[in-house]
Design an enzyme around this catalytic site. Structure first.
Site, PDB file in Angstrom:
ATOM      1  N   LYS A 108       0.733  -1.333  -0.132  1.00  0.00           N
ATOM      2  CA  LYS A 108      -0.075   0.115   0.032  1.00  0.00           C
ATOM      3  C   LYS A 108       0.853   1.241  -0.076  1.00  0.00           C
ATOM      4  CE  LYS A 108      -1.574   1.765   4.180  1.00  0.00           C
ATOM      5  NZ  LYS A 108      -1.478   3.070   4.646  1.00  0.00           N
ATOM      6  N   ASN A 109       1.984   1.274   0.784  1.00  0.00           N
ATOM      7  CA  ASN A 109       2.624   2.510   1.093  1.00  0.00           C
ATOM      8  C   ASN A 109       3.413   2.771  -0.153  1.00  0.00           C
ATOM      9  OD1 ASN A 109       1.233   3.111   3.362  1.00  0.00           O
ATOM     10  ND2 ASN A 109       2.745   2.603   4.657  1.00  0.00           N
TER      11      ASN A 109
ATOM     12  N   CYS B  99      -3.831  13.066  12.831  1.00  0.00           N
ATOM     13  CA  CYS B  99      -4.654  12.210  12.755  1.00  0.00           C
ATOM     14  C   CYS B  99      -4.594  10.881  14.127  1.00  0.00           C
ATOM     15  CB  CYS B  99      -3.967  11.226  11.647  1.00  0.00           C
ATOM     16  SG  CYS B  99      -2.755  10.365  11.607  1.00  0.00           S
TER      17      CYS B  99
ATOM     18  N   ARG C  88       0.873  15.129  12.704  1.00  0.00           N
ATOM     19  CA  ARG C  88       1.535  14.762  11.283  1.00  0.00           C
ATOM     20  C   ARG C  88       1.715  16.023  10.480  1.00  0.00           C
ATOM     21  NH1 ARG C  88      -0.666   9.224   9.386  1.00  0.00           N
ATOM     22  NH2 ARG C  88       1.512   9.413   8.152  1.00  0.00           N
TER      23      ARG C  88
ATOM     24  N   ASP D  98       5.209   0.803  12.069  1.00  0.00           N
ATOM     25  CA  ASP D  98       3.857   0.176  11.560  1.00  0.00           C
ATOM     26  C   ASP D  98       3.827  -1.330  11.937  1.00  0.00           C
ATOM     27  OD1 ASP D  98       3.432   2.467  10.294  1.00  0.00           O
ATOM     28  OD2 ASP D  98       3.889   1.933   8.347  1.00  0.00           O
TER      29      ASP D  98
ATOM     30  N   ARG E  46      -8.515   0.043   4.997  1.00  0.00           N
ATOM     31  CA  ARG E  46      -7.645   0.995   4.264  1.00  0.00           C
ATOM     32  C   ARG E  46      -6.190   0.109   4.036  1.00  0.00           C
ATOM     33  NH1 ARG E  46      -5.983   4.579   8.247  1.00  0.00           N
ATOM     34  NH2 ARG E  46      -4.581   4.948   6.535  1.00  0.00           N
TER      35      ARG E  46
HETATM   36  N1  EPU Z   1       7.659  14.433  10.552  1.00  0.00           N
HETATM   37  C1  EPU Z   1       7.838  15.868  10.512  1.00  0.00           C
HETATM   38  N2  EPU Z   1       7.795  16.896   9.478  1.00  0.00           N
HETATM   39  C2  EPU Z   1       7.242  16.375   8.196  1.00  0.00           C
HETATM   40  C3  EPU Z   1       6.872  15.174   7.880  1.00  0.00           C
HETATM   41  C4  EPU Z   1       7.289  14.229   9.119  1.00  0.00           C
HETATM   42  O1  EPU Z   1       8.044  16.157  11.782  1.00  0.00           O
HETATM   43  O2  EPU Z   1       7.364  17.314   7.374  1.00  0.00           O
HETATM   44  C5  EPU Z   1       7.738  13.597  11.398  1.00  0.00           C
HETATM   45  C6  EPU Z   1       6.539  12.698  11.551  1.00  0.00           C
HETATM   46  O3  EPU Z   1       5.453  13.733  12.525  1.00  0.00           O
HETATM   47  C7  EPU Z   1       6.918  11.692  12.257  1.00  0.00           C
HETATM   48  C8  EPU Z   1       8.377  11.328  11.434  1.00  0.00           C
HETATM   49  O4  EPU Z   1       8.572  12.381  10.976  1.00  0.00           O
HETATM   50  O5  EPU Z   1       7.266  11.762  13.615  1.00  0.00           O
HETATM   51  C9  EPU Z   1       8.112  10.398  10.196  1.00  0.00           C
HETATM   52  O6  EPU Z   1       6.887  10.694   9.495  1.00  0.00           O
HETATM   53  P1  EPU Z   1       6.862  10.321   7.970  1.00  0.00           P
HETATM   54  O7  EPU Z   1       6.868  11.692   7.160  1.00  0.00           O
HETATM   55  O8  EPU Z   1       8.215   9.139   7.461  1.00  0.00           O
HETATM   56  O9  EPU Z   1       5.655   9.372   7.820  1.00  0.00           O
HETATM   57  P2  EPU Z   1       4.716   9.666   6.246  1.00  0.00           P
HETATM   58  O10 EPU Z   1       5.858   9.474   5.226  1.00  0.00           O
HETATM   59  O11 EPU Z   1       3.834  10.545   6.705  1.00  0.00           O
HETATM   60  C10 EPU Z   1       4.798   6.896   6.197  1.00  0.00           C
HETATM   61  C11 EPU Z   1       3.645   5.939   6.279  1.00  0.00           C
HETATM   62  C12 EPU Z   1       3.168   5.626   7.429  1.00  0.00           C
HETATM   63  C13 EPU Z   1       4.388   5.132   8.587  1.00  0.00           C
HETATM   64  C14 EPU Z   1       5.669   6.496   8.382  1.00  0.00           C
HETATM   65  C15 EPU Z   1       6.658   6.102   9.232  1.00  0.00           C
HETATM   66  C16 EPU Z   1       2.501   5.944   4.041  1.00  0.00           C
HETATM   67  C17 EPU Z   1       1.564   6.404   3.177  1.00  0.00           C
HETATM   68  N3  EPU Z   1       2.603   6.382   5.001  1.00  0.00           N
HETATM   69  O12 EPU Z   1       4.167   8.159   6.589  1.00  0.00           O
HETATM   70  O13 EPU Z   1       2.273   4.602   7.366  1.00  0.00           O
HETATM   71  O14 EPU Z   1       4.035   5.075   9.743  1.00  0.00           O
HETATM   72  O15 EPU Z   1       6.046   6.518   7.039  1.00  0.00           O
HETATM   73  O16 EPU Z   1       7.452   4.823   8.402  1.00  0.00           O
HETATM   74  O17 EPU Z   1       3.576   5.784   3.419  1.00  0.00           O
HETATM   75  C18 EPU Z   1       0.566   2.954   7.875  1.00  0.00           C
HETATM   76  O18 EPU Z   1       0.804   2.338   6.937  1.00  0.00           O
HETATM   77  O19 EPU Z   1      -0.175   2.577   8.909  1.00  0.00           O
HETATM   78  C19 EPU Z   1       1.294   4.213   8.282  1.00  0.00           C
HETATM   79  C20 EPU Z   1       0.771   5.265   9.142  1.00  0.00           C
END
Ligand code: EPU
Length: 435
Positions: free
Chosen positions: A22-23, A123, A128, A321, A413
């Protein structure tokens, strides 16, 4: 809202096949917006509600999208073609159902020169922010504004730059992908430092390169992108879902099962396998499994589970995750375990629900101490996060008695046909329409 009713305490046995990730699929679908010509054909895109939401968003943004039903658990081919570039606004209605909508920001900016994406709110797993995504796009020359709850980005021409994407919690997966995608059409060279190393970033870079981009170093903390004039269609098979694979492995372990798992990306699961080794769960690749991203493995465990200490970290560390699912397993270990959540320090919605099933959990800030017990007891539970729900299903499968997991739309989801895969392994799990 549907619920799962689970009659637990049954050993799972048999073979399950992991679906496409998915991701990886979500940002790769968004990358289709970068194409000037031809179709992006993606194999193994799973049939999930997040995927159909992303498909709907792409249609609003001027794409034709089709998704075949696939044979067995394999998602069929998805085809995406851009036919109209008039609308570059991802509305709140869509973004609020799926945070990953933010992945359209980089591709729209790079291809159309502007984009508006409703600012994603917090969320269930905590705050986030997207400040790192925006910092990266600004470094490439975008003008970024907040306008009535929408992030508006504009640039006549993006220019390559050196971009540092580290934040207080390490790297950002979707932020790296957003900046990398935008940089494919920028003038000159972009170097992303402290890029996320997750396999989903590598898969996206592979697709972009097949579309004509020049990206090197994906999977390492430094990604280099040489901008090109345009991108075109391509064909690609999405990587196997490491989180679904990990969930199935942990489910086999918690039911003391004997399960084979096909299409298992063991190469992307080293931290989980190390933790399972400490706990006393064996995950053995079968002879002849040559591709470590699509191996067949056998999972078996000793009756006695050892406690352990795990901290979630960016890849290749232990994935956030899988934190809830690991916690479910450790509830039944013989002694005290410790889990510390370093990516989303509030991601503990499952703690109170597991406690309703008899688990002994003590949380202090981002750390939970798990005092192992002999048995979990079935109960009605509810979770408001995808992976927390998976942990509760696992607990229900191991527990004595009946567990009802409410609000399974969270599972829909992210897990393709979960109850069917579990039924095939002998689980007594049934979907019932909620009240
Ligand atoms: N963060 C910041 N600023 C940003 C972006 C992120 O401070 O601009 C922080 C976040 O708050 C968090 C950390 O950095 O503490 C890592 O977040 P990241 O940006 O890597 O998360 P994401 O890319 O939004 C993806 C996955 C998540 C998974 C995370 C971490 C997708 C669609 N989502 O989210 O997956 O938990 O990486 O590996 O790829 C799930 O599938 O259940 C899920 C939540």
């Amino acid at each position: 809202m549907d619920a799962f009713v689970i009659h637990g305490a049954r050993r799972l046995k048999g073979t399950a096949t992991v679906s496409g990730s998915k991701n990886a699929s979500l940002p790769i679908m968004a990358a289709a917006l970068l194409s000037s010509d031809g179709e992006l054909i993606l194999h193994d895109v799973p049939h999930l509600s997040d995927i159909s939401n992303m498909g709907r968003l792409l249609v609003e943004l001027g794409c034709e999208v089709s998704h075949e039903a696939g044979p067995g658990s394999a998602g069929g081919a998805m085809r995406i073609r851009v036919v109209d570039e008039m609308n570059s606004h991802a509305r709140y209605d869509v973004v609020r159902t799926m945070r990953a909508s933010v992945c359209v920001l980089g591709p729209l900016l790079a291809k159309r020169g502007h984009a508006k994406v409703s600012m994603p709110g917090g969320c269930a797993i905590g705050e986030r922010p997207i400040d790192l995504h925006l910092r990266g796009l600004e470094a490439l020359g975008a003008d970024v504004r907040l306008d009535s709850g929408d992030i508006s980005v504009k640039a006549k021409k993006l220019r390559g730059a050196r971009v540092f994407l580290g934040g207080p919690f390490g790297s950002t997966v979707l932020g790296t992908i957003n900046v990398m995608s935008a940089a494919t059409l920028a003038e000159g060279t972009t170097i992303i430092e402290q890029a996320a190393c997750e396999p989903e970033v590598v898969d996206c870079a592979d697709v972009l390169n097949a579309m004509g981009a020049h990206i090197r170093g994906a999977g390492s903390p430094r990604v280099t992108v040489e901008g090109v004039k345009e991108l075109h269609g391509a064909e690609h098979r999405i990587i196997a879902d490491r989180i679904e694979a990990g969930t199935l492995i942990l489910t086999a372990a918690i039911t003391n099962g004997d399960v084979r798992i096909e299409n298992c990306p063991i190469d992307a699961l080293t931290a989980l396998l190390a933790a399972l080794n400490d706990i006393g769960v064996s995950v053995e690749p079968e002879n002849g499994s040559v591709n470590p991203m699509r191996a067949t493995v056998s999972v078996s465990s000793s009756r006695r589970l050892e406690p352990t200490t795990v901290t979630t970290q960016p890849h290749p560390g232990f994935p956030t995750d899988l934190q809830a699912q690991l916690m479910a397993l450790l509830c039944l270990a013989d002694g005290n375990s410790i889990i510390t959540e370093k990516i989303f320090p509030e991601r503990f919605l499952h703690v109170a629900e597991l406690s309703r099933m008899g688990a002994h959990l003590y949380r202090q800030g981002p750390t939970v101490v798990i005092s192992g017990i002999k048995k979990l007891i079935g109960a009605p539970v509810m979770a408001s996060d995808l992976r927390a729900s998976a942990g509760l299903v696992m607990a229900g499968l191991a527990a004595k008695g009946v567990t009802t997991v409410n609000r399974v739309y969270h599972l829909d989801r992210g897990y393709e046909k979960l109850e069917l895969k579990l039924q095939k392994l002998g689980a007594e799990i049934e979907r019932v329409a909620g009240q």
